[in-house]
Scaffold this motif. Sequence first.
Motif, PDB file in Angstrom:
ATOM      1  N   GLN A   1       0.810  -1.225  -0.027  1.00  0.00           N
ATOM      2  CA  GLN A   1       0.210  -0.073   0.002  1.00  0.00           C
ATOM      3  C   GLN A   1       0.801   1.177  -0.006  1.00  0.00           C
ATOM      4  O   GLN A   1       0.527   2.340   0.509  1.00  0.00           O
ATOM      5  CB  GLN A   1      -0.940  -0.036   1.286  1.00  0.00           C
TER       6      GLN A   1
ATOM      7  N   THR B   1      -0.351   5.058  -0.431  1.00  0.00           N
ATOM      8  CA  THR B   1      -1.677   4.825  -0.377  1.00  0.00           C
ATOM      9  C   THR B   1      -2.163   5.346   0.754  1.00  0.00           C
ATOM     10  O   THR B   1      -1.922   4.780   2.004  1.00  0.00           O
ATOM     11  CB  THR B   1      -2.266   3.529  -0.560  1.00  0.00           C
TER      12      THR B   1
ATOM     13  N   LYS C   1      -7.013   4.563   4.095  1.00  0.00           N
ATOM     14  CA  LYS C   1      -7.169   3.262   5.084  1.00  0.00           C
ATOM     15  C   LYS C   1      -8.756   2.864   5.172  1.00  0.00           C
ATOM     16  O   LYS C   1      -8.977   1.483   5.406  1.00  0.00           O
ATOM     17  CB  LYS C   1      -6.262   3.546   6.291  1.00  0.00           C
ATOM     18  N   ASP C   2      -9.424   3.557   5.205  1.00  0.00           N
ATOM     19  CA  ASP C   2     -11.001   3.551   5.375  1.00  0.00           C
ATOM     20  C   ASP C   2     -11.712   3.318   3.952  1.00  0.00           C
ATOM     21  O   ASP C   2     -11.734   4.256   3.377  1.00  0.00           O
ATOM     22  CB  ASP C   2     -11.507   4.480   6.213  1.00  0.00           C
TER      23      ASP C   2
ATOM     24  N   ASP D   1      -4.452  -5.764  -2.694  1.00  0.00           N
ATOM     25  CA  ASP D   1      -3.899  -4.525  -2.342  1.00  0.00           C
ATOM     26  C   ASP D   1      -3.688  -3.943  -3.686  1.00  0.00           C
ATOM     27  O   ASP D   1      -3.938  -2.593  -3.573  1.00  0.00           O
ATOM     28  CB  ASP D   1      -2.596  -4.873  -1.994  1.00  0.00           C
TER      29      ASP D   1
END
Length: 324
Positions: free
Chosen positions: A16, A19, A22-23, A314
């Motif tokens: 990630q 990135t 996270k939610d 991912d």
Amino acid sequence: MTQSVANSNVNNASSQANTAAKDPSVFGKVAVIYGGNSNERAVSLDSGSAVLKALQSQGVDATHFDPKDQDVTELKNYDRVFNVLHGRGGEDGQLQGLLDWLQIPQTGSGVLASAIGMDKVRTKQLWQGCGLSTAPFAVLNKDTDWQQVVSALGLPLMVKPVHEGSSIGMSKVNTLDELPKAYEVASECGDVVMAEKWITGREFTIVIIDDEAYPVIRLQPADVSNFYDYEAKYNRNDTMYHIPCGLSEEEEAHLQALSLAAFKAVNAEGWGRVDAMQDEEGNFWLLEINTVPGMTSHSLVPMAAKARGMEFEDLCWHILAQTL
């Protein structure tokens, strides 16, 4: 499908990388668009269903959207689009233009790169103008002097539709007499056909994500006298994929740099794939670019990402996060 994969330099943190999301709620309502009406519909259905499943498994509010069955104006009801619509309509700038007009964030390249990338001739002309090595070619039509083409490009050569992907309509031509038939096959897929010099050597693909070239993959069809055709890509299980690719460290770095330059030359963004050959003298030749690559079980983007320690779920999350 046989894979030769060694992960001695796996970067597990890449799963990630860059990135921030996270939610899954930050993505809102997501349309995973796949299917469509192009000659690549079957591949798109496989790719899209895999992406949809991966996103839903992570809690993303993702829904299948098929423009063959749904009015594209309904996309205005979504917060963003994950584009897995291979071929014409989804990969050539049309969908990109619509989403720009609707001001809906989308994965992948914009109108310009998509339109250029889907046109193999325009892509090669651009690369030539940028001083990037690409295999010599000629545009064909029904009045073409076939002998002149053979004299210019030699034999064997490759004949392909200019506006198709997934190796659809492509033929290897070994003799002058085979050329008119190959032209007919390719022309059934579209109005523009090209012939390309056959490069004898090794075939490679280079995945680009976030302006970074991932580990190079060497493609080895079971029939080494042929090429990485539709059957080898999607249906056969005896095609071999090599990571590491067998190049020296210096050669691989050079090919990655060449591919990244080719990617940027067409103004591609987010993610994509560049295909290339290495001839028997060690020279690299760019073939084409794919701005909406396959995401099936046989596909190369997930394979390259896995070599970097990024699992399929991912990878899909990461590509979607590029729209934020």
